[in-house]
Write a protein that holds these residues in place. Structure first.
Motif, mmCIF file in Angstrom:
data_model
loop_
_atom_site.group_PDB
_atom_site.id
_atom_site.type_symbol
_atom_site.label_atom_id
_atom_site.label_comp_id
_atom_site.label_asym_id
_atom_site.label_seq_id
_atom_site.Cartn_x
_atom_site.Cartn_y
_atom_site.Cartn_z
ATOM 1 N N ASP A 127 23.314 13.155 41.280
ATOM 2 C CA ASP A 127 22.962 12.951 39.873
ATOM 3 C C ASP A 127 23.315 14.181 39.043
ATOM 4 N N PHE A 128 23.074 15.348 39.617
ATOM 5 C CA PHE A 128 23.374 16.587 38.897
ATOM 6 C C PHE A 128 24.858 16.663 38.547
ATOM 7 N N LYS A 129 25.710 16.396 39.523
ATOM 8 C CA LYS A 129 27.152 16.469 39.295
ATOM 9 C C LYS A 129 27.622 15.385 38.330
ATOM 10 N N CYS A 130 26.995 14.226 38.377
ATOM 11 C CA CYS A 130 27.346 13.153 37.451
ATOM 12 C C CYS A 130 27.126 13.598 36.013
ATOM 13 N N ILE A 131 26.004 14.239 35.744
ATOM 14 C CA ILE A 131 25.688 14.717 34.401
ATOM 15 C C ILE A 131 26.592 15.888 34.031
ATOM 16 N N TYR A 132 26.705 16.837 34.936
ATOM 17 C CA TYR A 132 27.465 18.068 34.696
ATOM 18 C C TYR A 132 28.926 17.784 34.350
ATOM 19 N N SER A 133 29.476 16.733 34.926
ATOM 20 C CA SER A 133 30.899 16.429 34.744
ATOM 21 C C SER A 133 31.201 15.654 33.468
ATOM 22 N N GLN A 134 30.181 15.318 32.685
ATOM 23 C CA GLN A 134 30.387 14.500 31.500
ATOM 24 C C GLN A 134 31.046 15.251 30.341
ATOM 25 N N SER A 135 30.956 16.579 30.355
ATOM 26 C CA SER A 135 31.479 17.356 29.225
ATOM 27 C C SER A 135 31.909 18.747 29.675
ATOM 28 N N PRO A 136 32.961 19.309 29.066
ATOM 29 C CA PRO A 136 33.280 20.725 29.294
ATOM 30 C C PRO A 136 32.126 21.585 28.787
ATOM 31 N N HIS A 137 32.119 22.854 29.148
ATOM 32 C CA HIS A 137 31.026 23.724 28.716
ATOM 33 C C HIS A 137 31.554 25.087 28.285
ATOM 34 N N ILE A 138 30.767 25.773 27.467
ATOM 35 C CA ILE A 138 31.129 27.085 26.935
ATOM 36 C C ILE A 138 29.936 28.033 27.061
ATOM 37 N N ASN A 139 30.199 29.332 26.900
ATOM 38 C CA ASN A 139 29.142 30.327 27.072
ATOM 39 C C ASN A 139 28.239 30.471 25.857
ATOM 40 N N ASN A 140 28.763 30.187 24.669
ATOM 41 C CA ASN A 140 27.995 30.408 23.448
ATOM 42 C C ASN A 140 27.329 29.141 22.944
ATOM 43 N N LEU A 141 26.291 29.315 22.140
ATOM 44 C CA LEU A 141 25.617 28.176 21.517
ATOM 45 C C LEU A 141 26.645 27.397 20.712
ATOM 46 N N PRO A 142 26.861 26.119 21.019
ATOM 47 C CA PRO A 142 27.917 25.362 20.340
ATOM 48 C C PRO A 142 27.584 25.055 18.894
ATOM 49 N N TYR A 143 28.617 24.679 18.149
ATOM 50 C CA TYR A 143 28.459 24.486 16.718
ATOM 51 C C TYR A 143 27.510 23.338 16.382
ATOM 52 N N TYR A 144 27.459 22.319 17.216
ATOM 53 C CA TYR A 144 26.577 21.193 16.880
ATOM 54 C C TYR A 144 25.097 21.567 16.981
ATOM 55 N N LEU A 145 24.789 22.702 17.624
ATOM 56 C CA LEU A 145 23.406 23.175 17.697
ATOM 57 C C LEU A 145 23.116 24.268 16.680
ATOM 58 N N ASN A 146 24.149 24.737 15.981
ATOM 59 C CA ASN A 146 23.963 25.774 14.965
ATOM 60 C C ASN A 146 23.628 25.149 13.623
ATOM 61 N N ARG A 147 22.422 24.705 13.463
ATOM 62 C CA ARG A 147 22.009 24.076 12.216
ATOM 63 C C ARG A 147 21.087 25.024 11.462
ATOM 64 N N ILE A 148 21.544 25.443 10.289
ATOM 65 C CA ILE A 148 20.718 26.340 9.484
ATOM 66 C C ILE A 148 20.203 25.537 8.286
ATOM 67 N N ASN A 149 20.939 25.550 7.201
ATOM 68 C CA ASN A 149 20.536 24.759 6.036
ATOM 69 C C ASN A 149 21.429 23.541 5.838
ATOM 70 N N PHE A 150 22.413 23.389 6.687
ATOM 71 C CA PHE A 150 23.308 22.243 6.603
ATOM 72 C C PHE A 150 23.981 22.079 7.960
ATOM 73 N N ASN A 151 24.682 20.997 8.110
ATOM 74 C CA ASN A 151 25.380 20.773 9.364
ATOM 75 C C ASN A 151 26.666 21.577 9.356
ATOM 76 N N LEU A 152 26.632 22.712 10.040
ATOM 77 C CA LEU A 152 27.763 23.641 10.020
ATOM 78 C C LEU A 152 29.034 23.006 10.571
ATOM 79 N N LYS A 153 28.886 22.249 11.631
ATOM 80 C CA LYS A 153 30.064 21.625 12.234
ATOM 81 C C LYS A 153 30.766 20.712 11.244
ATOM 82 N N GLU A 154 30.011 19.840 10.577
ATOM 83 C CA GLU A 154 30.616 18.906 9.626
ATOM 84 C C GLU A 154 31.234 19.643 8.440
ATOM 85 N N PHE A 155 30.592 20.729 8.021
ATOM 86 C CA PHE A 155 31.123 21.497 6.896
ATOM 87 C C PHE A 155 32.478 22.125 7.254
#
Length: 246
Positions: A127-155
């Protein structure tokens, strides 16, 4: 962190309130509100998937591995036992639990998968590998989680689209522009809105998200102009130019 395939540890899921995300990211430490249960079994080198709500959907956001276990009695409402992490690998896009629930053995009811997880839950390596393999990964907090006063990714995506439209109309007769030059122009554009991201972060953002805008890209034989771009499946392809010709 060790690769999953080489780990000798066990495998767990940690389901937490999204309000703790920044604390986990900054402190590289996991906790528990419960004095007993699965949490007490977790040891160094064990692997943990981080599960929380994103856009009101319970989603896997990251993978981590335990470096050491220690005790800290500073917070009265938490278990004094804490897990120090080796680091955190964030998924480049959230993996929605319900979307893959029917593939996971630990989920008893795929229509209501959240009921299968309380706070910490031990799962199989399958189960762990099934989940882990669903997406690439990066070391830094991704843009979709960087929400301050607006959706930074969409902007940023909207800014990329606007910049492309402007350059396409006023391109001086050119039919393409180098990707690296485009990213430098994007950096200057965003700075006008007090969004001062390093060039390297914008380059990574472009590489991982430009597929959503359907830009046409052209290759080059010059290795100094190469930029690896990800497609919607997370596969990398080498390009150098953005085409203005549809």
């Amino acid at each position: 962190m060790d690769k999953v395939s080489k780990s000798e540890g066990k495998f767990y899921i940690f389901k937490f309130d999204e309000k703790y995300l920044n604390d986990i990211n900054n402190g590289k430490t996991l906790f528990s509100h419960k004095k007993r249960g699965v949490f007490q079994k977790i040891e160094a080198n064990d692997n943990i998937l981080l599960l929380s709500k994103y856009d009101n959907k319970l989603s896997f956001l990251a993978y981590t591995q335990v470096s050491e276990v220690f005790e800290d009695n500073a917070e009265e409402n938490f278990n004094p036992r804490k897990l120090k992490l080796k680091g955190i690998k964030y998924f480049t896009r959230p993996i929605i639990l319900k979307d893959i629930a029917d593939k996971l053995d630990f989920v008893s009811n795929p229509d209501k998968p959240s009921g299968s997880i309380q706070e910490y839950k031990e799962i199989s390596i399958k189960d762990f590998k099934c989940i882990y393999s669903q997406s690439p990964h990066i070391n830094n907090l991704p843009y979709y989680l960087n929400r301050i006063n607006f959706n930074l990714k969409e902007f940023i995506l909207d800014s990329m689209k606007s910049l492309y439209g402007f350059l396409k109309q006023y391109n001086g007769g050119r039919n393409q522009i180098e990707i690296k030059t485009f990213i430098k122009l994007l950096k200057n554009l965003l700075s006008n809105y007090n969004i001062n991201l390093p060039y390297s972060e914008l380059k990574d953002f472009y590489a991982r998200n430009v597929w959503q805008l359907n830009f046409k890209h052209n290759p080059s034989r010059d290795p100094n102009k190469f930029v690896y771009l990800y497609d919607s499946n997370g596969d990398k392809h080498n390009f150098s130019y953005i085409s203005f010709i549809s």
